[in-house]
Design an enzyme around this catalytic site. Sequence first.
Site, short mmCIF file in Angstrom:
data_model
loop_
_atom_site.label_atom_id
_atom_site.label_comp_id
_atom_site.label_asym_id
_atom_site.label_seq_id
_atom_site.Cartn_x
_atom_site.Cartn_y
_atom_site.Cartn_z
N ASP A 259 6.04 -4.03 1.35
CA ASP A 259 5.61 -2.76 1.91
C ASP A 259 4.80 -2.06 0.81
OD1 ASP A 259 7.28 -0.43 4.14
OD2 ASP A 259 5.23 -0.50 3.39
C1 GLC Z 1 4.18 2.25 5.03
C2 GLC Z 1 5.09 1.64 6.06
C3 GLC Z 1 4.62 0.33 6.61
C4 GLC Z 1 3.11 0.34 6.68
C5 GLC Z 1 2.58 0.39 5.26
C6 GLC Z 1 1.05 0.48 5.20
O1 GLC Z 1 4.91 2.77 3.98
O2 GLC Z 1 6.47 1.52 5.69
O3 GLC Z 1 5.22 0.14 7.89
O4 GLC Z 1 2.64 -0.83 7.34
O5 GLC Z 1 3.13 1.45 4.50
O6 GLC Z 1 0.64 1.71 5.71
#
Ligand code: GLC
Length: 733
Positions: A259
């Site tokens: 993430d």
């Molecule tokens: C965020 C989310 C994830 C998302 C990523 C990119 O923190 O937890 O679901 O795809 O960052 O935006």
Amino acid sequence: MKKSLILLAACLIGGAAFAQQTNPLLQHETEITEIIKTMTLEEKVNMLHGKNMFSSAGIERLGIADMEYADGPFGIREEMEPHSWMPLGWETDRATFFPTGSALAATWSPEIAYEYGKGMAIEAKLRGKDMILGPAMNIQRLPTGGRTYEYLSEDPILSGELAVGYTLGSQDQNEAVCLKHFAVNSQENMRGFVNVNISERALREIYLTPFEMAVKKANAMGVMAAYNKVWGTWCSENFTLQETILRNEWGFKGMIISDWGGTHSTVGAVTGGLEVEMPGNTYMGQALIDSVKTGAVPMNVIDARVRNILRVRLAITPVPKDVANTKVTSQPETQAIAYKVASKSIVLLKNEGVLPLASKAKTIAVIGDNATRTMGLGGVGAGVKTLYEVTPLEGLQKALKGKAKIRYARGYEPAPRAGWGQQLPENAMEEYAKRMATLKKEALKAVKGADLVIFVGGNNREVETEGSDRTSIQLPFQQEELMKAIAEVNPNIVAVMVAGAPVDLREVNKIAKGLVYSWFNGTEGGNALADVLTGKIAPSGKLPFTLPVKLDDSPAYALGVYPQQEQGGGDVFVNLVNRDRFAVRKADADYSEGIFVGYRWYTTKNVKPMYPFGYGLSYVDFKYTNLAAKVEGETIEVTFDLANQGQMEADEVTQVYIARPDSKVERPKYELKGFKRVAVKGGETTKVTISIPKDNLRHWNEFQHAWNVENGKAVIYVGGSSDNLPLQTEITL
Ligand code: GLC
């Protein structure tokens, strides 16, 4: 599409073996071996971290394209600047806002989920993206969870079958999915560092099962490691989760990305199973090159990471740069899919003779901020910049044109909120109170003398959002007070809850004669709502989660294991943006309820919910008869007759729950083990067959650290809701 639906049906019945034979990730192994032989260490490591905010590198020398990622599990996010969170402000990237996760789950249809994944993939391709960062599919442990609306259900089988459908639908369009967030990312508070302490059995049976199903039955190509820790280890470097379970046990052949900001080491991450650090290269850039050169990381680990990425890269055909973004993202074909999902998601909870809207209702007062509020944008990564979004009021105005006069009054408005690190002006709340008094007065004037009131309330995308959990499930912005005042002037109220997660319905349920959950229901949500309220279609959604009477009835709150206490604070994004990501923060989340999540808790503990899991009314009555069940090889065949006793065609989501009264281990009263959405014409009866893999009855044996399917009695209940199961029989395994 027919081939894929056959595949979907085969997978839903036949399971893992069938899917593995057709795994597109395993069609280029020899070619990948040859490519890796020619690559330098720098070229290899260059693939293992972010290139731009939403891309990671391919191999330029060999003409192997970068991997392009697209946020949003329910809509392709607008294009951002390469190295920041700033949108580029294009117009061609206006996308379709598909109903959010819990709305999709309320359809209880893997076939609709397949269409959903197909729609998302079509739009991702138009934007030149290779991998959708979705489905978001963590189990909805908390009614207050900030992303409960993004996720699917409190039940692993329902979540899993929908994730399988979404994955097949997307990957049949040659668009990779990214199952997120692996694993047990059930809360937003302290998500960047909370450590989940959970029994092996609960982890396996409840929280991992949906991911296992999407990997084994649909060959998901991507997985996103969650921010949190499980058993003390960051998910992005959790060898047990990523290597032992995901890869070695389930046979996952794709790639794992972190993430955003969720990578926490170099050696730990790359040996723990992570392929790509997103974004940036703090750990898996030069630090990784150095680690290989010092011998801390063997080259075969790097080669394994590169292989997994190339398996996805060579399976997904890149969209040429001069083709991408040449058409507007949202298209009539995908808008139609959004309508279909929305029209099958709406849940009718209560109807005392007010729905469908009677033709005699000539003057209708529509009240509520959510009648006109669009819900596409918001929720950080899950925001969708739409081409259009039909609001509830617009849908009703279109459907009732020439048939009824509509008066609208806003009635309430969201309370002012200070931006990150800012203060509200001193008199902000005083001014707010004045505005609310005026809005209330206007609403009471509008409802006076109307034949019917449609109150459109609930939450919005600031109330339910990534990054923070709600502190209660109370309806915000004094909606209950307003509804009480309206009821004194006009008691003929239909309440429409626009929300993605549970809200406290104690007052609303007393006041409203009709009650509907219509979700954050996407670009076509207003049209779908109007078609249900006017009776053009019968409502057919079923609750994918329990609606508790009060928050403290829900398991984690009842046991006092949520919210947890933290040291330090702030959301991972804030820390990332403020370069404060190295602050040491700790919090332990004890999943003391174990497997007793959602309805498993309420039914076993005899806690009556406001509305139960699987509940939803129609405009017709359905009658269930002639249940029979038998074991045939590795499946349990359940058959019964379903009669539509009304006039109009309607769908019913039939549900099969199974109890194991002689089990040697602790079990819920019963558990969902199969379901099927069935369309039945008015006055007709249809025979329904639901095939349940015996494997669905497995439980995790914590002594053997293995799955068991117990022999003995299995009591089979069939009906249209977890609390309404008129048919019962039993078999012996
Ligand atoms: C965020 C989310 C994830 C998302 C990523 C990119 O923190 O937890 O679901 O795809 O960052 O935006």
